[in-house]
Design an enzyme around this catalytic site. Structure first.
Site, PDB file in Angstrom:
ATOM      1  N   ARG A   1      39.863  25.253  34.625  1.00  0.00           N
ATOM      2  CA  ARG A   1      39.090  26.552  34.722  1.00  0.00           C
ATOM      3  C   ARG A   1      40.050  27.517  35.173  1.00  0.00           C
ATOM      4  O   ARG A   1      40.972  27.358  35.753  1.00  0.00           O
ATOM      5  CB  ARG A   1      37.834  26.402  35.539  1.00  0.00           C
TER       6      ARG A   1
ATOM      7  N   GLU B   1     -17.236  -4.259   1.956  1.00  0.00           N
ATOM      8  CA  GLU B   1     -16.457  -3.077   2.417  1.00  0.00           C
ATOM      9  C   GLU B   1     -17.172  -1.968   2.719  1.00  0.00           C
ATOM     10  O   GLU B   1     -18.543  -1.683   2.160  1.00  0.00           O
ATOM     11  CB  GLU B   1     -15.521  -2.767   1.432  1.00  0.00           C
TER      12      GLU B   1
ATOM     13  N   LYS C   1      22.766   8.119  26.415  1.00  0.00           N
ATOM     14  CA  LYS C   1      22.486   7.261  25.258  1.00  0.00           C
ATOM     15  C   LYS C   1      23.856   6.514  25.022  1.00  0.00           C
ATOM     16  O   LYS C   1      24.929   6.835  25.236  1.00  0.00           O
ATOM     17  CB  LYS C   1      22.383   8.067  24.046  1.00  0.00           C
TER      18      LYS C   1
ATOM     19  N   ASN D   1      29.203   9.558  41.432  1.00  0.00           N
ATOM     20  CA  ASN D   1      28.255  10.586  41.558  1.00  0.00           C
ATOM     21  C   ASN D   1      28.530  11.702  40.536  1.00  0.00           C
ATOM     22  O   ASN D   1      29.594  12.019  40.227  1.00  0.00           O
ATOM     23  CB  ASN D   1      28.487  11.271  42.896  1.00  0.00           C
TER      24      ASN D   1
ATOM     25  N   ASN E   1      30.894  13.882  23.486  1.00  0.00           N
ATOM     26  CA  ASN E   1      31.208  12.595  23.009  1.00  0.00           C
ATOM     27  C   ASN E   1      31.510  12.822  21.349  1.00  0.00           C
ATOM     28  O   ASN E   1      31.725  11.882  20.728  1.00  0.00           O
ATOM     29  CB  ASN E   1      30.055  11.529  23.100  1.00  0.00           C
TER      30      ASN E   1
ATOM     31  N   ARG F   1      17.942   6.845  26.077  1.00  0.00           N
ATOM     32  CA  ARG F   1      17.978   6.687  24.605  1.00  0.00           C
ATOM     33  C   ARG F   1      18.683   5.055  24.349  1.00  0.00           C
ATOM     34  O   ARG F   1      18.699   4.321  25.417  1.00  0.00           O
ATOM     35  CB  ARG F   1      18.825   7.642  23.965  1.00  0.00           C
TER      36      ARG F   1
ATOM     37  N   ARG G   1      -2.272   8.635   2.923  1.00  0.00           N
ATOM     38  CA  ARG G   1      -2.853   9.182   3.823  1.00  0.00           C
ATOM     39  C   ARG G   1      -1.924   9.560   5.303  1.00  0.00           C
ATOM     40  O   ARG G   1      -2.387  10.496   6.105  1.00  0.00           O
ATOM     41  CB  ARG G   1      -4.183   8.520   4.499  1.00  0.00           C
TER      42      ARG G   1
ATOM     43  N   GLY H   1     -14.554  -3.108   7.039  1.00  0.00           N
ATOM     44  CA  GLY H   1     -15.702  -3.942   6.182  1.00  0.00           C
ATOM     45  C   GLY H   1     -16.492  -4.740   7.145  1.00  0.00           C
ATOM     46  O   GLY H   1     -15.960  -5.225   8.461  1.00  0.00           O
TER      47      GLY H   1
ATOM     48  N   GLY I   1       0.864  -1.315   0.020  1.00  0.00           N
ATOM     49  CA  GLY I   1      -0.067  -0.143   0.005  1.00  0.00           C
ATOM     50  C   GLY I   1       1.002   1.285   0.050  1.00  0.00           C
ATOM     51  O   GLY I   1       1.786   1.349   0.470  1.00  0.00           O
TER      52      GLY I   1
END
Length: 424
Positions: free
Chosen positions: A393, A148, A304, A330, A339, A286, A16, A132, A12
């Site tokens: 830093r 149908e 992930k 922690n 990553n 994920r 739609r 149907g 099909g």
């Protein structure tokens, strides 16, 4: 059970759906609809699974064989396209957009079809619009006619017994009967239902098994029911869900007993969650997230392809991707596992009992050894050895006399001009 082949009607166009994805490949709870159908039919142990596809598609990775329906001439024509590959005593026919169909229902259909040329799964729906209608003979034992909806009369549309579109045929019967099917109907198509008079009627226990997908609204509905079934199975095994209606768990997810899933949580396929975890609220786990036992993954944490050891805590507002964390780690708020370098993904390894300070950025590939610490706000680009602290830093500078100097008009005007009113 008799030898049987399966033909999945997957040609099909799915216009739609109004997108560019082949309809059988739209996902339900993380898996393509075609994969759900294949999982169900494999439970009847078929000799051969054949997908009927359009000339533009290739579903060979899902099934044993494929056949091509060159033109969209109806379901009878689609089945006929696969006849040269159907060699078993029986053939089961099912549409590719029925992800809620179960193996148990198919086993019932096949076993109940013994002694009949054909059998059909049916359901009674309160709102049968779009389906149907099955017109039975006598006490609903066999089919007189399947109409149908577009061809049904007003009276026939009042019938609540509907056709699921799942059939079991004796192969020699359907190969003969299909030659008698015509396109004398409003759609000018060759309906497979015209070969079903006299078919055994088999009732479905769950009407949701009949649901097909023709548009995005129906896809959302089927997703909701599929996830309900997943949630029910998990809760029956000892998983607690605070609000199942606002929890989104894919197929192919394993969760250990005693784990609590809080609202807004998404857990994607191929993830394995240990026992006694606390996940969420609003966590996004994920694909290929694996945790040990007694792990806490808090609000607005995304993971992930991550292995997370037992007793590890990732409190909130962090991203953990392509990572391997040991036990008792922690991870402070706002931590980012960096990553991706723009071309490739790299892994970060964090050892047992390491402490990752808040707002740390771990630039992979990098290793934080056992019981090492990263200072809050650091951007870590090199390995941090055992029992060491990584600090990356700029040293803080406090201007103690700033507000005193701001009281002098000349300094204040110069500061404002320089810092707040620069030309853009």
């Amino acid at each position: 059970m008799s030898e049987i082949d399966v033909v999945i009607l997957a040609a099909g166009k799915g216009t739609r759906m109004k997108d560019n994805i082949p309809k059988p490949l739209h996902e339900v709870a993380g898996l393509p609809m075609l994969e759900w159908v294949c999982r169900a039919v494999r439970q009847i142990d078929p000799n051969n699974i054949i997908a009927v596809q359009s000339p533009d598609e290739d579903f060979s990775s899902f099934v044993d064989q494929t056949a091509v329906q060159k033109e969209q001439l109806g379901s009878a024509n689609a089945l006929e396209s696969a006849f040269d590959k159907v060699t078993s005593e029986k053939v089961l026919v099912i549409n590719a957009d029925m992800p809620l169909m179960t193996g148990e229902a198919l086993q019932k259909l096949v076993s109940s079809s013994e002694g009949f040329d054909a059998a059909v799964l049916v359901a009674s729906l309160k709102k049968p619009n779009g389906y149907g209608r099955v017109i039975p003979v006598g006490q609903r034992q066999v089919v007189e006619q399947i109409v149908e909806e577009k061809d049904a009369t007003t009276e026939q549309k009042k019938i609540h017994l509907v056709n699921s579109g799942v059939y079991c045929f004796r192969t020699d019967y359907i190969k003969r009967a299909i030659r008698q099917v015509t396109d004398d109907n409003q759609q000018e198509e060759y309906y497979l239902t015209d070969a079903l008079p006299g078919a055994k009627i088999i009732d479905l226990e769950d009407w949701r098994d009949t649901l097909g997908v023709n548009d995005q609204k129906q896809l959302a509905q089927v997703n909701r029911y599929a996830r309900q079934r997943i949630d029910d199975l998990l809760m029956a095994s000892g998983v607690a869900m605070i609000d199942p209606e606002n929890t989104y768990i894919d197929a192919n997810v394993i969760i250990g007993s005693g784990t609590v899933i809080k609202p807004g949580t998404v857990i994607e396929h191929d993830s394995v969650i240990g026992a006694d975890n606390e996940i969420g609220p609003f966590a996004h786990l994920r694909q290929k997230t694996v945790t040990g036992d007694d792990v806490h993954i808090g609000n607005f944490v995304e993971t992930k392809n991550a292995q997370i050891g037992s007793h590890t805590h990732i409190g909130h507002l962090s991203y953990v991707g392509d990572a391997k964390l040991g036990q008792g780690v922690n991870v402070g708020a706002g931590t980012i596992f960096v990553n991706y370098d723009g071309k490739n993904k790299h892994q970060t390894i964090v050892g047992d009992r390491a402490f990752i300070g808040s707002n740390t950025k771990l630039v992979a590939p990098v290793k934080i050894d056992d019981e090492a610490i990263t200072a809050a706000g650091s951007t870590i680009t090199r390995d941090v050895p055992h029992h060491s602290m990584g600090i990356a830093r700029q040293r803080q500078t406090n201007k103690d006399d700033f507000w005193k100097r701001m009281q002098h008009e000349d300094f204040a005007e110069e500061y404002v001009e320089k810092n707040l009113h620069q030309d853009k």
